[in-house]
Design a protein around this motif. Structure first.
Motif, mmCIF file in Angstrom:
data_model
loop_
_atom_site.group_PDB
_atom_site.id
_atom_site.type_symbol
_atom_site.label_atom_id
_atom_site.label_comp_id
_atom_site.label_asym_id
_atom_site.label_seq_id
_atom_site.Cartn_x
_atom_site.Cartn_y
_atom_site.Cartn_z
ATOM 1 N N GLN A 49 14.314 -10.355 8.201
ATOM 2 C CA GLN A 49 12.980 -10.185 8.770
ATOM 3 C C GLN A 49 11.894 -10.226 7.693
ATOM 4 O O GLN A 49 11.977 -9.525 6.687
ATOM 5 C CB GLN A 49 12.899 -8.853 9.530
ATOM 6 N N TYR A 50 10.866 -11.036 7.942
ATOM 7 C CA TYR A 50 9.745 -11.192 7.018
ATOM 8 C C TYR A 50 8.449 -11.285 7.823
ATOM 9 O O TYR A 50 8.462 -11.243 9.051
ATOM 10 C CB TYR A 50 9.925 -12.448 6.154
ATOM 11 N N TRP A 51 7.350 -11.411 7.116
ATOM 12 C CA TRP A 51 6.079 -11.632 7.790
ATOM 13 C C TRP A 51 5.229 -12.552 6.926
ATOM 14 O O TRP A 51 5.470 -12.719 5.729
ATOM 15 C CB TRP A 51 5.331 -10.332 8.071
ATOM 16 N N VAL A 52 4.223 -13.168 7.540
ATOM 17 C CA VAL A 52 3.286 -14.010 6.820
ATOM 18 C C VAL A 52 1.884 -13.594 7.237
ATOM 19 O O VAL A 52 1.659 -13.160 8.372
ATOM 20 C CB VAL A 52 3.556 -15.513 7.099
ATOM 21 N N GLN A 53 0.950 -13.683 6.285
ATOM 22 C CA GLN A 53 -0.403 -13.207 6.518
ATOM 23 C C GLN A 53 -1.369 -14.032 5.665
ATOM 24 O O GLN A 53 -1.112 -14.258 4.481
ATOM 25 C CB GLN A 53 -0.482 -11.725 6.128
ATOM 26 N N PRO A 54 -2.465 -14.519 6.254
ATOM 27 C CA PRO A 54 -3.388 -15.368 5.488
ATOM 28 C C PRO A 54 -4.002 -14.658 4.279
ATOM 29 O O PRO A 54 -4.154 -15.239 3.216
ATOM 30 C CB PRO A 54 -4.465 -15.746 6.505
ATOM 31 N N ASN A 55 -4.384 -13.413 4.441
ATOM 32 C CA ASN A 55 -4.894 -12.618 3.324
ATOM 33 C C ASN A 55 -4.579 -11.159 3.606
ATOM 34 O O ASN A 55 -4.317 -10.768 4.751
ATOM 35 C CB ASN A 55 -6.398 -12.818 3.118
ATOM 36 N N ILE A 56 -4.587 -10.353 2.563
ATOM 37 C CA ILE A 56 -4.156 -8.971 2.722
ATOM 38 C C ILE A 56 -5.126 -8.040 2.017
ATOM 39 O O ILE A 56 -5.700 -8.389 0.985
ATOM 40 C CB ILE A 56 -2.724 -8.779 2.175
ATOM 41 N N VAL A 57 -5.334 -6.865 2.604
ATOM 42 C CA VAL A 57 -6.185 -5.846 2.003
ATOM 43 C C VAL A 57 -5.315 -4.660 1.640
ATOM 44 O O VAL A 57 -4.547 -4.160 2.468
ATOM 45 C CB VAL A 57 -7.307 -5.401 2.972
ATOM 46 N N ARG A 58 -5.424 -4.219 0.394
ATOM 47 C CA ARG A 58 -4.694 -3.028 -0.032
ATOM 48 C C ARG A 58 -5.661 -1.856 -0.058
ATOM 49 O O ARG A 58 -6.678 -1.887 -0.758
ATOM 50 C CB ARG A 58 -4.085 -3.229 -1.414
ATOM 51 N N GLU A 59 -5.330 -0.824 0.693
ATOM 52 C CA GLU A 59 -6.129 0.389 0.731
ATOM 53 C C GLU A 59 -5.266 1.558 0.271
ATOM 54 O O GLU A 59 -4.075 1.389 0.008
ATOM 55 C CB GLU A 59 -6.664 0.624 2.145
ATOM 56 N N ILE A 60 -5.849 2.734 0.181
ATOM 57 C CA ILE A 60 -5.097 3.911 -0.255
ATOM 58 C C ILE A 60 -3.905 4.156 0.670
ATOM 59 O O ILE A 60 -2.822 4.522 0.231
ATOM 60 C CB ILE A 60 -6.015 5.149 -0.301
ATOM 61 N N GLY A 61 -4.109 3.910 1.962
ATOM 62 C CA GLY A 61 -3.048 4.169 2.929
ATOM 63 C C GLY A 61 -1.993 3.087 3.022
ATOM 64 O O GLY A 61 -1.034 3.213 3.783
ATOM 65 N N GLY A 62 -2.155 1.999 2.281
ATOM 66 C CA GLY A 62 -1.171 0.924 2.325
ATOM 67 C C GLY A 62 -1.824 -0.421 2.588
ATOM 68 O O GLY A 62 -3.036 -0.585 2.444
ATOM 69 N N TYR A 63 -1.008 -1.403 3.000
ATOM 70 C CA TYR A 63 -1.496 -2.754 3.230
ATOM 71 C C TYR A 63 -1.999 -2.912 4.656
ATOM 72 O O TYR A 63 -1.441 -2.353 5.598
ATOM 73 C CB TYR A 63 -0.381 -3.778 2.988
ATOM 74 N N SER A 64 -3.026 -3.729 4.815
ATOM 75 C CA SER A 64 -3.521 -4.049 6.153
ATOM 76 C C SER A 64 -2.512 -4.941 6.877
ATOM 77 O O SER A 64 -1.743 -5.665 6.245
ATOM 78 C CB SER A 64 -4.860 -4.778 6.065
ATOM 79 N N GLU A 65 -2.521 -4.908 8.196
ATOM 80 C CA GLU A 65 -1.639 -5.765 8.983
ATOM 81 C C GLU A 65 -2.428 -6.697 9.891
ATOM 82 O O GLU A 65 -1.842 -7.387 10.737
ATOM 83 C CB GLU A 65 -0.671 -4.906 9.808
ATOM 84 N N GLU A 66 -3.726 -6.749 9.696
ATOM 85 C CA GLU A 66 -4.557 -7.610 10.528
ATOM 86 C C GLU A 66 -4.210 -9.079 10.280
ATOM 87 O O GLU A 66 -4.189 -9.548 9.142
ATOM 88 C CB GLU A 66 -6.033 -7.369 10.221
ATOM 89 N N GLY A 67 -3.916 -9.810 11.341
ATOM 90 C CA GLY A 67 -3.568 -11.215 11.227
ATOM 91 C C GLY A 67 -2.134 -11.480 10.839
ATOM 92 O O GLY A 67 -1.744 -12.624 10.615
ATOM 93 N N ARG A 68 -1.316 -10.442 10.772
ATOM 94 C CA ARG A 68 0.084 -10.598 10.339
ATOM 95 C C ARG A 68 0.922 -11.255 11.440
ATOM 96 O O ARG A 68 0.782 -10.938 12.615
ATOM 97 C CB ARG A 68 0.658 -9.238 9.966
ATOM 98 N N VAL A 69 1.785 -12.163 11.033
ATOM 99 C CA VAL A 69 2.701 -12.852 11.945
ATOM 100 C C VAL A 69 4.122 -12.572 11.475
ATOM 101 O O VAL A 69 4.445 -12.790 10.301
ATOM 102 C CB VAL A 69 2.443 -14.369 11.946
ATOM 103 N N HIS A 70 4.970 -12.117 12.362
ATOM 104 C CA HIS A 70 6.351 -11.784 12.001
ATOM 105 C C HIS A 70 7.253 -13.000 12.114
ATOM 106 O O HIS A 70 7.116 -13.830 13.010
ATOM 107 C CB HIS A 70 6.857 -10.629 12.874
ATOM 108 N N LEU A 71 8.190 -13.076 11.148
ATOM 109 C CA LEU A 71 9.086 -14.218 11.041
ATOM 110 C C LEU A 71 10.529 -13.755 10.954
ATOM 111 O O LEU A 71 10.797 -12.602 10.623
ATOM 112 C CB LEU A 71 8.789 -15.019 9.761
#
Length: 279
Positions: A49-71
């Protein structure tokens, strides 16, 4: 950008409505739940299991998942360093790369290369930042040599995580190749070399059909003396390594099995969705 449960690890390219391509050495491994270890040998298997994402934001709470597609992992070849993934939500990528059909007599040496890549290894350097955005970078270089199945080019600046990046002939909208290595970088192990580790076989793994498909290997004097990090996936998500030198890529259309599986995924819609959906 390709990632797994641990976070982003490499660059990835959409090559079909449901298909994503990346470098096989970016695949991660885990203990086999059915046979995690024995007294004699530990068994490991490739994560599925993996995922792909056009761009990613790293915040204190972890990585953003907006726009994430699971593969899910579809087919891969470790030696030739390609891995193909299938989108699992039944939706289509609205845009994806067409593939350059390089003729046997055609030569790209001397032409400008355009390398699309994600500098994944920069993310840990911003651990204390409240927010850090990472997207695809574009570097320009020049094709310096070419073999039957690979192209080699000068590059200005690549980082770990660039593996799997798209290589274009400058001015073309068709995908020529996929970046797999840089001569000045440390080599990756095709398999874990520890004698007490066994890699579990999987039907998703394929073999090449003829000799010219063997991977490009570096000469001893072209390889950095740095030792490989102890990591499942070359350490690409945790080490910064700014590189200037010679890069290498596979010419995608020259790998018949890869092209076959890309074609197979043109109509491989998942039961959970409809081919008319887009994301």
């Amino acid at each position: 950008m390709l990632g797994d449960a641990e976070g982003p690890c490499a660059t990835a390219i959409a090559v079909g409505p449901y298909a994503v391509l990346s470098a096989a050495h970016a695949l991660t491994k885990c203990d086999d739940p059915d046979n995690g270890s024995t007294r004699k040998k530990k068994t490991r298997m490739y994560n599925e299991q993996y995922w792909v994402q056009p761009n990613i934001v790293r915040e204190i709470g972890g990585y953003s998942e907006e726009g994430r597609v699971h593969l899910e992992l579809y087919k891969f070849h470790v030696g030739n360093d390609w891995a193909l993934f299938r989108r699992t939500d039944g939706k289509e990528f609205p845009e994806y790369a067409g593939i350059y059909q390089l003729k046997d007599t055609e030569n790209v040496v001397g032409k400008h290369a355009m390398i699309h890549h994600c500098p994944v290894s920069l993310l840990p350097q911003f651990g204390g930042a409240r927010q850090y955005n990472l997207a695809c970078n574009v570097e320009l270089g020049m094709f310096q040599s070419q073999s039957t199945h690979h192209v080699y080019y000068s590059v200005a600046k690549l980082y770990r995580g660039s593996s799997g990046g798209a290589i274009y002939v400058n001015g073309s909208s068709l995908l020529l190749g996929m970046h797999i290595e840089t001569w000045t970088d440390v080599e990756y192990d095709v398999e874990e070399s520890d004698e007490d580790v066994r890699i579990k076989e999987t039907p998703k793994r394929v073999d090449s059909e003829e000799c010219p498909y063997v991977p490009f290997t570096l000469k001893v004097d072209q390889v950095s003396s740095n030792k490989k990090r102890k990591s499942d996936s070359e350490g690409i998500a945790s080490v910064v390594s700014c590189i200037t030198g010679q890069g290498g890529a596979i010419i995608i259309c020259k790998f018949k099995r890869l092209m076959h599986y890309i074609d197979e995924l043109q109509t491989a819609v998942q039961p959970s969705g409809s081919s008319s959906d887009t994301s």
